[in-house]
Design an enzyme around this catalytic site. Structure first.
Site, PDB file in Angstrom:
ATOM      1  N   LYS A   1       2.118  14.879  52.827  1.00  6.74           N
ATOM      2  CA  LYS A   1       3.435  14.398  53.255  1.00  6.74           C
ATOM      3  C   LYS A   1       3.723  14.887  54.668  1.00  6.74           C
ATOM      4  O   LYS A   1       3.040  15.743  55.209  1.00  6.74           O
ATOM      5  CB  LYS A   1       4.539  14.909  52.317  1.00  6.74           C
ATOM      6  CG  LYS A   1       4.375  14.489  50.875  1.00  6.74           C
ATOM      7  CD  LYS A   1       4.483  13.005  50.690  1.00  6.74           C
ATOM      8  CE  LYS A   1       4.188  12.596  49.250  1.00  6.74           C
ATOM      9  NZ  LYS A   1       3.964  11.181  49.116  1.00  6.74           N
TER      10      LYS A   1
ATOM     11  N   SER B   1       0.827   6.464  50.384  1.00  5.71           N
ATOM     12  CA  SER B   1       2.115   7.033  50.785  1.00  5.71           C
ATOM     13  C   SER B   1       2.201   7.439  52.247  1.00  5.71           C
ATOM     14  O   SER B   1       3.293   7.561  52.793  1.00  5.71           O
ATOM     15  CB  SER B   1       2.488   8.223  49.900  1.00  5.71           C
ATOM     16  OG  SER B   1       1.731   9.357  50.236  1.00  5.71           O
TER      17      SER B   1
END
Length: 185
Positions: A92, A49
Site C-alpha cells: 500500500k 490494488s
C-alpha cells in the site's frame, strides 16, 4: 597397525569436514534470516490494488532497517501485515501520517483540510469511501491506500482503518522485475 591409524585419521578428517559443512550451512541460514528480517527482503505484487504504479507479479526490493530509525514518509510504498491476521502482507501507499486528519470528499483525499496531490492514481477516477469518510490518526498510526481507486479494487485503510507502525514491515525502494519496468522509488 599403521594401516588402522590411517583409517582412523581419515575418519576424523571426514567427520571434521562434515562438521565444518554443517557449521557453514547454519551460519548461512542464520545470516539469511537476519538479513530478511532486519535489513531487506523482496516482495511479489499480487493483485490490482496498486495499479497503475505496480502490477501483478512485479517484484520489489523492500528495506526493513529504515523503520528502526524513522517513520515511513507520505507517499512511501510500504508492506504491511494484513489486518485480518491471515499472515498475508499487503502492498500500500502511505497517505496519512500520525496526527493527520484524513478525509475523503467529492472523490478526493484531503489531509488536514488540504487536497492531496496524487499523481500516481489514474486521472478521472474518484476515491470512494467504504464506511467512514474521515479519520484522525493517533500516535504511531498511518493511513494507507492502494493506488487503484476503482471501486472495490483496494482493501486499505478506508476499509480497515489506520495501521499501526508496528504492522508496517518494510518500505519498497526498487522494482527490479520485470526488468523493462525497473524503477527506484
Amino acid at each position: 597397525m599403521e594401516h588402522r591409524d590411517d583409517r582412523k585419521s581419515r575418519g576424523d578428517s571426514e567427520g571434521s569436514a562434515v562438521l565444518e559443512l554443517l557449521k557453514t550451512i547454519v551460519i548461512a541460514v542464520v545470516l539469511a534470516v537476519l538479513i530478511k528480517n532486519f535489513v531487506f527482503n523482496t516482495t511479489l505484487v499480487i493483485g490490482k490494488s496498486m495499479e497503475p504504479t505496480l502490477h501483478q507479479n512485479e517484484r520489489l526490493v523492500c528495506l526493513v532497517f529504515p523503520l528502526y530509525f524513522s517513520d515511513p514518509a507520505r507517499q512511501d510504498i510500504v508492506i504491511i501485515d494484513a489486518p485480518d491476521n491471515s499472515g498475508k502482507e499487503y502492498v500500500k501507499r502511505v497517505v496519512g501520517l500520525p496526527g493527520d486528519t484524513v478525509a475523503i470528499r467529492d472523490g478526493a483525499v484531503f489531509i488536514n483540510g488540504v487536497a492531496l496531490e496524487e499523481p500516481y492514481i489514474e486521472p478521472g477516477i474518484d476515491t470512494e469511501i467504504y464506511q467512514e469518510s474521515e479519520w484522525t490518526l493517533g500516535e504511531g498510526e498511518f493511513f494507507v491506500m492502494g493506488d487503484n481507486r476503482n471501486p472495490g479494487l483496494s482493501v486499505d485503510s478506508r476499509y480497515f482503518g489506520p495501521v499501526q507502525k508496528k504492522n508496517i514491515n518494510s518500505v519498497a525502494k526498487l522494482r527490479f522485475y520485470p526488468f523493462n519496468r525497473a524503477e527506484v522509488f
